[in-house]
Design a protein around this motif. Structure first.
Motif, PDB file in Angstrom:
ATOM      1  N   ILE A  41     -15.166  -9.298 -19.952  1.00 34.81           N
ATOM      2  CA  ILE A  41     -14.567  -8.222 -20.612  1.00 34.81           C
ATOM      3  C   ILE A  41     -13.072  -8.272 -20.227  1.00 34.81           C
ATOM      4  CG2 ILE A  41     -16.595  -6.912 -20.831  1.00 34.81           C
ATOM      5  CD1 ILE A  41     -15.739  -5.074 -18.622  1.00 34.81           C
ATOM      6  N   LYS A  42     -12.421  -7.663 -21.035  1.00 40.51           N
ATOM      7  CA  LYS A  42     -10.837  -7.961 -20.638  1.00 40.51           C
ATOM      8  C   LYS A  42     -10.642  -6.816 -19.398  1.00 40.51           C
ATOM      9  CE  LYS A  42      -9.555 -10.494 -24.104  1.00 40.51           C
ATOM     10  NZ  LYS A  42      -8.768 -11.706 -23.852  1.00 40.51           N
ATOM     11  N   CYS A  43      -9.560  -7.054 -18.607  1.00 38.22           N
ATOM     12  CA  CYS A  43      -9.339  -6.378 -17.386  1.00 38.22           C
ATOM     13  C   CYS A  43      -9.083  -4.896 -17.745  1.00 38.22           C
ATOM     14  CB  CYS A  43      -8.288  -7.031 -16.416  1.00 38.22           C
ATOM     15  SG  CYS A  43      -8.747  -8.621 -15.684  1.00 38.22           S
ATOM     16  N   ASP A  44      -8.351  -4.522 -18.872  1.00 38.35           N
ATOM     17  CA  ASP A  44      -8.074  -3.186 -19.143  1.00 38.35           C
ATOM     18  C   ASP A  44      -9.664  -2.411 -19.714  1.00 38.35           C
ATOM     19  OD1 ASP A  44      -8.535  -4.368 -21.725  1.00 38.35           O
ATOM     20  OD2 ASP A  44      -6.522  -3.776 -22.471  1.00 38.35           O
ATOM     21  N   GLU A  45     -10.686  -2.994 -19.854  1.00 41.26           N
ATOM     22  CA  GLU A  45     -11.782  -2.573 -20.035  1.00 41.26           C
ATOM     23  C   GLU A  45     -12.776  -2.601 -18.575  1.00 41.26           C
ATOM     24  OE1 GLU A  45     -13.686  -4.853 -23.240  1.00 41.26           O
ATOM     25  OE2 GLU A  45     -11.956  -4.572 -24.393  1.00 41.26           O
ATOM     26  N   LEU A  46     -12.156  -3.176 -17.590  1.00 41.85           N
ATOM     27  CA  LEU A  46     -12.811  -3.140 -16.372  1.00 41.85           C
ATOM     28  C   LEU A  46     -12.451  -1.959 -15.580  1.00 41.85           C
ATOM     29  CD1 LEU A  46     -14.889  -5.036 -14.534  1.00 41.85           C
ATOM     30  CD2 LEU A  46     -12.911  -6.176 -13.656  1.00 41.85           C
ATOM     31  N   ASP A  47     -13.564  -1.273 -14.937  1.00 45.01           N
ATOM     32  CA  ASP A  47     -13.189  -0.325 -14.207  1.00 45.01           C
ATOM     33  C   ASP A  47     -12.567  -0.520 -12.688  1.00 45.01           C
ATOM     34  OD1 ASP A  47     -14.232   2.110 -12.192  1.00 45.01           O
ATOM     35  OD2 ASP A  47     -14.400   2.884 -14.175  1.00 45.01           O
ATOM     36  N   ALA A  48     -11.659   0.139 -12.309  1.00 51.64           N
ATOM     37  CA  ALA A  48     -11.069   0.049 -11.025  1.00 51.64           C
ATOM     38  C   ALA A  48     -11.776   0.219  -9.797  1.00 51.64           C
ATOM     39  CB  ALA A  48      -9.797   1.067 -10.944  1.00 51.64           C
ATOM     40  N   ASP A  49     -13.232   0.563 -10.109  1.00 54.37           N
ATOM     41  CA  ASP A  49     -14.019   0.450  -8.830  1.00 54.37           C
ATOM     42  C   ASP A  49     -14.093  -0.818  -8.288  1.00 54.37           C
ATOM     43  OD1 ASP A  49     -14.596   2.947  -8.587  1.00 54.37           O
ATOM     44  OD2 ASP A  49     -16.913   2.734  -8.660  1.00 54.37           O
ATOM     45  N   PHE A  50     -14.082  -2.080  -9.227  1.00 58.18           N
ATOM     46  CA  PHE A  50     -14.490  -3.412  -8.640  1.00 58.18           C
ATOM     47  C   PHE A  50     -13.297  -3.638  -7.798  1.00 58.18           C
ATOM     48  CE2 PHE A  50     -13.364  -7.959  -9.633  1.00 58.18           C
ATOM     49  CZ  PHE A  50     -14.354  -8.286  -8.744  1.00 58.18           C
ATOM     50  N   ALA A  51     -11.808  -3.337  -8.183  1.00 58.61           N
ATOM     51  CA  ALA A  51     -10.865  -3.507  -7.311  1.00 58.61           C
ATOM     52  C   ALA A  51     -10.816  -2.687  -5.865  1.00 58.61           C
ATOM     53  CB  ALA A  51      -9.704  -3.301  -7.922  1.00 58.61           C
ATOM     54  N   ALA A  52     -11.235  -1.533  -6.166  1.00 53.28           N
ATOM     55  CA  ALA A  52     -11.350  -0.474  -4.974  1.00 53.28           C
ATOM     56  C   ALA A  52     -12.170  -0.979  -4.036  1.00 53.28           C
ATOM     57  CB  ALA A  52     -11.524   1.042  -5.457  1.00 53.28           C
ATOM     58  N   GLN A  53     -13.384  -1.251  -4.503  1.00 58.30           N
ATOM     59  CA  GLN A  53     -14.170  -1.781  -3.423  1.00 58.30           C
ATOM     60  C   GLN A  53     -14.068  -3.251  -2.929  1.00 58.30           C
ATOM     61  OE1 GLN A  53     -18.164  -1.766  -5.328  1.00 58.30           O
ATOM     62  NE2 GLN A  53     -18.007   0.444  -5.993  1.00 58.30           N
ATOM     63  N   ARG A  54     -13.541  -4.174  -3.667  1.00 59.80           N
ATOM     64  CA  ARG A  54     -13.633  -5.604  -3.079  1.00 59.80           C
ATOM     65  C   ARG A  54     -12.021  -5.584  -2.479  1.00 59.80           C
ATOM     66  NH1 ARG A  54     -17.355  -9.445  -3.267  1.00 59.80           N
ATOM     67  NH2 ARG A  54     -19.276  -8.224  -4.055  1.00 59.80           N
ATOM     68  N   ILE A  55     -11.008  -5.211  -2.914  1.00 56.35           N
ATOM     69  CA  ILE A  55      -9.713  -5.394  -2.049  1.00 56.35           C
ATOM     70  C   ILE A  55      -9.082  -4.087  -1.963  1.00 56.35           C
ATOM     71  CG2 ILE A  55      -9.246  -7.750  -3.411  1.00 56.35           C
ATOM     72  CD1 ILE A  55      -8.012  -6.210  -5.401  1.00 56.35           C
ATOM     73  N   LYS A  56      -9.487  -2.905  -1.762  1.00 51.71           N
ATOM     74  CA  LYS A  56      -9.238  -1.619  -1.525  1.00 51.71           C
ATOM     75  C   LYS A  56      -7.947  -1.317  -0.509  1.00 51.71           C
ATOM     76  CE  LYS A  56     -12.043   0.454   1.907  1.00 51.71           C
ATOM     77  NZ  LYS A  56     -12.975   1.950   2.204  1.00 51.71           N
ATOM     78  N   LYS A  57      -8.121  -2.030   0.522  1.00 51.55           N
ATOM     79  CA  LYS A  57      -7.110  -1.907   1.604  1.00 51.55           C
ATOM     80  C   LYS A  57      -5.998  -3.146   1.785  1.00 51.55           C
ATOM     81  CE  LYS A  57     -10.188   1.046   4.194  1.00 51.55           C
ATOM     82  NZ  LYS A  57     -10.836   1.085   5.668  1.00 51.55           N
ATOM     83  N   LEU A  58      -6.290  -4.106   0.873  1.00 54.23           N
ATOM     84  CA  LEU A  58      -5.372  -5.394   0.950  1.00 54.23           C
ATOM     85  C   LEU A  58      -4.173  -4.738   0.044  1.00 54.23           C
ATOM     86  CD1 LEU A  58      -4.755  -8.144   1.838  1.00 54.23           C
ATOM     87  CD2 LEU A  58      -6.008  -8.657  -0.294  1.00 54.23           C
ATOM     88  N   SER A  59      -2.829  -5.033   0.549  1.00 57.71           N
ATOM     89  CA  SER A  59      -1.593  -5.003   0.090  1.00 57.71           C
ATOM     90  C   SER A  59      -0.840  -6.115  -0.022  1.00 57.71           C
ATOM     91  CB  SER A  59      -0.795  -3.847   0.518  1.00 57.71           C
ATOM     92  OG  SER A  59      -0.530  -4.267   2.066  1.00 57.71           O
ATOM     93  N   LEU A  60       0.101  -6.550  -0.653  1.00 54.56           N
ATOM     94  CA  LEU A  60       0.843  -7.654  -0.541  1.00 54.56           C
ATOM     95  C   LEU A  60       1.682  -7.753   0.782  1.00 54.56           C
ATOM     96  CD1 LEU A  60       1.998 -10.285  -2.025  1.00 54.56           C
ATOM     97  CD2 LEU A  60       3.979  -8.810  -2.575  1.00 54.56           C
ATOM     98  N   PHE A  61       1.861  -6.735   1.366  1.00 54.25           N
ATOM     99  CA  PHE A  61       2.597  -6.663   2.634  1.00 54.25           C
ATOM    100  C   PHE A  61       1.524  -7.148   3.791  1.00 54.25           C
ATOM    101  CE2 PHE A  61       3.505  -4.383   6.576  1.00 54.25           C
ATOM    102  CZ  PHE A  61       4.842  -4.881   6.878  1.00 54.25           C
ATOM    103  N   GLU A  62       0.336  -6.637   3.532  1.00 55.71           N
ATOM    104  CA  GLU A  62      -0.696  -7.108   4.583  1.00 55.71           C
ATOM    105  C   GLU A  62      -1.158  -8.422   4.418  1.00 55.71           C
ATOM    106  OE1 GLU A  62      -5.414  -6.037   5.860  1.00 55.71           O
ATOM    107  OE2 GLU A  62      -4.570  -4.980   3.948  1.00 55.71           O
ATOM    108  N   ALA A  63      -1.224  -9.029   3.394  1.00 57.86           N
ATOM    109  CA  ALA A  63      -1.468 -10.312   3.062  1.00 57.86           C
ATOM    110  C   ALA A  63      -0.593 -11.357   3.470  1.00 57.86           C
ATOM    111  CB  ALA A  63      -1.778 -10.796   1.428  1.00 57.86           C
TER     112      ALA A  63
END
Length: 481
Positions: free
Chosen positions: A165-187
């Motif tokens: 499905i398109k990313c604008d149809e995908l719930d933010a939960d997927f990102a929140a669970q898999r990469i929730k604390k990762l930021s560009l600065f942290e990376a």
């Protein structure tokens, strides 16, 4: 104390762990009967290992990592000393270039070029100055964290392949669970530190791997369950759990056999479980049916060459290729390769039941995989001599936008059934890693034996309420200060 008769459905990480822990109480008087039912012919679920062409392979790439001491202690209890620490090497394939993952700034700059790298950084700064309005979707969540340009390069294509499905149809939960604390600065900071002292799961650069493949852990659990007096029934799919007046009474196998139990721990797909419950309200049944799972097709190729590329797996962010991930089983531990001169490569594809792709025959799938592997340039002119197919239905629970509103009433209903617990990726409709499924199995066994009220619905890939934190090293458990 009344002795309990327990049925566990499914021998994946969650079900195997629950049965393994419960089997320890068969001689204590707490449990009189323990039956573990598995639809296939081997344990491990998605994390099983199978022999192929004289080597041992997994169903795609599976690494084990946890910060939870309870999970790590159990894993070490089963593995003993039969594991190695693997230095993780994974990269992203984008525009015919390979980007290190986790990020390495100079590698990224070299591959992107100064102009595109500048656009990425500019997009990130623009996002910080004028944040994207959050609407609960994956697209706005990732854009808000990394900027639109980095989202389009490193998140969009892969995610849409995986979920269909398109990313604008995908719930933010997927990102929140898999990469929730990762930021560009942290990376970036992590890259310059070389990963030292990093605890973020997406950036972990070393993990423990069993000597005989990921499935070794669950095969050993089966042996212990049987030794303790429990029974393991392979090739015995469960048709339904039977309830009366809101309480579990028995299970029925696909062959029609009915056996009585006091409690059932189920990791069968939640949609199938609810659809077949005898007393389920029609509204709950309708909601459960609308929960979507994504299928996986694994195409294994035997390449007559060694040292093809250093990665354990690659993320494929190319729109020109259908495959989403490529695994090289020569780069895990030597013991699974059995001194073979050949390399087994796994090409991973995702689809739905209704997609024509799901019904493609083996020869057509193998030819596609060969063509796409050659297109990457990873194998050079090496001969690809064999192919094998493994299809996994209902592999990934799809976090489509609004899924939580559909799932919540189903959770409440299942929680109201006395003697029933649902666990695992399939059973609880959560995109679990191995460690969280193992934790679910552990906590479900505590609910049975100790009468605890562990809320298994709270266990998720962003769960971090650990009583004690540690990591597995080559010498055993290393606790955090």
């Amino acid at each position: 104390m009344t002795k309990k008769r327990i049925a566990v459905i499914g021998a994946g990480p969650a079900g195997a762990t629950a049965a393994y822990e419960l089997s320890k109480y068969l001689d204590s008087g707490a449990i009189s009967q323990l039956d573990l039912y598995e639809a296939s012919n081997s344990p491990g679920g998605l994390a099983r290992s199978i022999p192929l062409w004289g080597q041992q392979i997994d169903l795609g790439p599976h690494r084990f990592f946890s910060n939870d001491s309870r999970v790590n202690k159990l894993w070490l209890e089963v593995a003993g000393h039969d594991y190695e620490m693997v230095d993780r090497i994974t990269r992203i394939y984008y525009k015919n270039s390979f980007f290190n993952y986790p990020l390495k700034p100079f590698n990224a700059l070299s591959n992107l070029g100064v102009w595109e790298a500048g656009l990425c950084f500019g997009s990130y700064l623009k996002e910080k100055a004028n944040p994207t309005k959050q609407d609960g979707t994956f697209e706005t969540w990732v854009t808000g964290r990394f900027g639109k340009k980095l989202y389009e390069i490193f998140f969009k294509t892969y995610s849409e392949k995986l979920w269909g499905i398109k990313c604008d149809e995908l719930d933010a939960d997927f990102a929140a669970q898999r990469i929730k604390k990762l930021s560009l600065f942290e990376a970036i900071i992590n890259a310059f530190k070389g990963g030292k002292n990093n605890k973020h799961k997406t950036l972990v650069d070393q993990f423990a791997y069993p000597a005989d493949g990921t499935g070794m852990i669950y095969s050993r659990m089966m042996e212990k369950i049987i030794a303790n007096g429990g029974k393991v029934h392979f090739n015995r799919p469960i048709k339904r759990v039977i309830t009366e007046h809101g309480k579990v009474t028995s299970v029925e196998t696909e062959s029609g056999e009915v056996k009585e139990y006091d409690e059932v721990i189920s990791s069968m797909p939640i949609s199938l479980l609810v659809d077949r419950l005898p007393e389920v309200p029609s509204e709950i049944q309708k909601r459960a049916k609308s929960l979507k799972f994504r299928n996986t097709i694994l195409v294994y190729l035997n390449v007559e060459a060694q040292n093809l590329f250093p990665d354990q797996w690659l993320y494929i962010h190319s729109e020109k290729l259908q495959t989403g991930r490529i695994t090289n089983f020569s780069n895990w531990v030597p013991s699974i390769n059995k001194d073979s001169k050949d390399t087994i490569i796994c090409m991973e594809y995702w689809c739905n039941f209704e997609d024509e792709f799901w019904s493609w025959d083996e020869s057509r799938l193998i030819e596609l995989a060969k063509k796409e592997l050659r297109a990457t340039g990873l194998t050079g002119d090496a001969e690809i001599s064999k192919g094998s197919i493994y299809k996994i239905p209902r592999c990934y629970p799809v976090y489509y936008s609004g899924y939580k509103e559909t799932l919540k009433p189903v959770e409440h209903y299942l929680s109201s059934i006395e003697g029933l617990q649902v666990i695992g990726r399939y059973g609880s409709y959560k995109y679990n890693n191995q460690d969280h499924s193992i934790l679910m199995g552990l906590l479900s066994s505590e609910n049975v034996i100790e009468g605890k009220k562990n809320n298994l619905w709270e266990i998720n890939t962003d769960y971090d309420s650990y009583q004690e934190e540690s990591v597995i090293t080559k010498t055993g458990l290393e606790k955090f200060n």
